[in-house]
Design an enzyme around this catalytic site. Structure first.
Site: not given
Length: 298
Positions: A148, A172, A244, A247, A270, A279
Site C-alpha cells: 500500500r 492497517k 494501488h 498492488r 488482508h 482477484y
C-alpha cells in the site's frame, strides 16, 4: 454529550480498541463531520444522544444527491459503526441507523497493468537524475512487494532484511507482516540507497526512513501519486494508474502464474481471504485452465 465529546471518545475507541490506522480513523471522523455540517446548515438542534432516525434519513437523502453509491455506502457504514459504539457504551438505547439500507453497488474489479505496461512506465523514468533512481526503486517496490502507498512511505532501512529475503511492513491497524522481496527489487533499492540516499542531506528524525524527498524528509502519499501521474503522462499510457494499481497488478500476476490464494492474502496483509478473492474474478479463463489441468475428469 455533545458532538465534540462523542467524536473524541469514538476516535480513542477506534485507535486503541479497534487498532485502526490514522487514515481509517480520519475517514470515520470526516463522515461524522459531514453529518454535523448538515445539522448546522439546516439549523437542526440534535446531539449524538438525541438525534432521530428521521434526521439521519434526511441527511442520507441529501448526500445521495452529491455522492456516488459507493461513497454513500461508506458513509452509512461509518454512521452505523458510530451509533453502535454509543449503544455499546450505553449513551443511547437504540441505533437510529439500524434500518438504513446502503445502496446496491457492484463489486468493482481493480485496475491492473500488464508486465509490458509496467516496463513501459519504468522506461519513462529519467535515470540520469538522482530522483530517477529513487523513483525506479519506488515503482519496483510497489509492484515487487505489493505494498500500500502508506506502507511504502513508512518503510525503514531497519525493515530491510535482504539476507533473509524479506522486508518488514507495517500495515492497517499497525499490524506487521513479512513480505518476500525479489532480487530485482532488492537490487534497485540498493542502487538508490548506496548511490543516491547515502549522499543526501538527511533531516533529523528521518535517518531510518528509506524513501526521502529532495529535502531529506519522508515522502508524502500525495507525492507518490504525483510521481506516478507524471510517469503515466510521459509513457503515453492511456490508463488511470495509482499506487494501488501496482498492488493489484502484483496480486493478479501472482495468481495468473499459479500462486496460492492464501499465500497472496498473507503477502497483501488482508485480514479476510474474501478481500483477496476479488482477484479470482479477474481472469475466468485461468480458472478454466486450472480445472482442465488438474480435475480427474478433464
Amino acid at each position: 454529550m455533545n458532538w465534540d465529546h462523542a467524536i473524541a471518545d469514538y476516535t480513542h475507541y477506534l485507535k486503541i480498541e479497534r487498532g485502526l490506522s490514522q487514515n481509517s480513523v480520519s475517514s470515520y471522523v470526516l463522515d461524522l463531520k459531514k453529518l454535523i455540517k448538515f445539522l448546522d446548515a439546516n439549523k437542526i438542534s440534535a446531539s449524538p444522544v438525541s438525534i432521530s432516525k428521521e434526521i439521519i434519513q434526511q441527511f442520507i437523502y441529501e448526500i445521495a444527491q452529491e455522492l456516488n453509491p459507493r461513497s454513500q455506502s461508506r458513509v452509512i457504514s461509518g454512521l452505523k459503526s458510530f451509533f453502535n459504539y454509543l449503544v455499546f457504551e450505553k449513551y443511547r438505547t437504540t441505533n437510529p441507523t439500524e434500518l438504513l439500507e446502503a445502496p446496491k453497488i457492484g463489486r468493482k474489479l481493480p485496475d491492473t497493468l500488464s508486465v509490458d505496461e509496467i516496463d513501459t512506465l519504468i522506461a519513462a523514468i529519467d535515470l540520469s537524475t538522482e530522483l530517477g533512481e529513487r523513483n525506479r526503486a519506488i515503482i519496483e517496490t510497489l509492484y515487487g512487494c505489493g505494498l500500500r502507498v502508506s506502507e511504502l512511505i513508512e518503510l525503514r532501512l531497519s525493515n530491510l532484511f535482504f539476507k533473509e529475503g524479506f522486508i518488514s511492513v507495517t500495515g492497517k491497524g499497525d499490524k506487521q507482516r513479512f513480505v518476500p522481496i525479489s532480487h530485482t527489487t532488492e537490487k534497485y533499492i540498493e542502487i538508490y540507497r548506496t548511490q543516491v540516499r547515502n549522499h543526501m542531506p538527511i533531516q533529523a528524525g528521518f535517518e531510518d526512513t528509506l524513501f526521502l524527498n529532495r529535502r531529506g524528509k519522508q515522502l508524502t502519499r500525495a507525492m507518490i501519486f504525483t510521481i506516478i501521474k507524471q510517469l503515466v503522462k510521459l509513457s503515453g499510457l492511456q490508463k488511470n494508474v495509482s499506487p494501488h494499481t501496482f498492488r493489484h497488478s502484483f496480486a493478479t500476476h501472482l495468481l495468473e502464474n499459479g500462486a496460492d490464494l492464501r499465500a497472496i492474502q498473507l503477502m497483501l496483509g488482508h485480514e479476510s481471504i474474501t478481500t483477496t478473492e476479488i482477484y479470482m474474478h479477474m481472469d475466468r479463463s485461468m480458472l478454466s485452465d486450472i480445472m482442465n489441468t488438474y480435475h480427474p475428469r478433464r
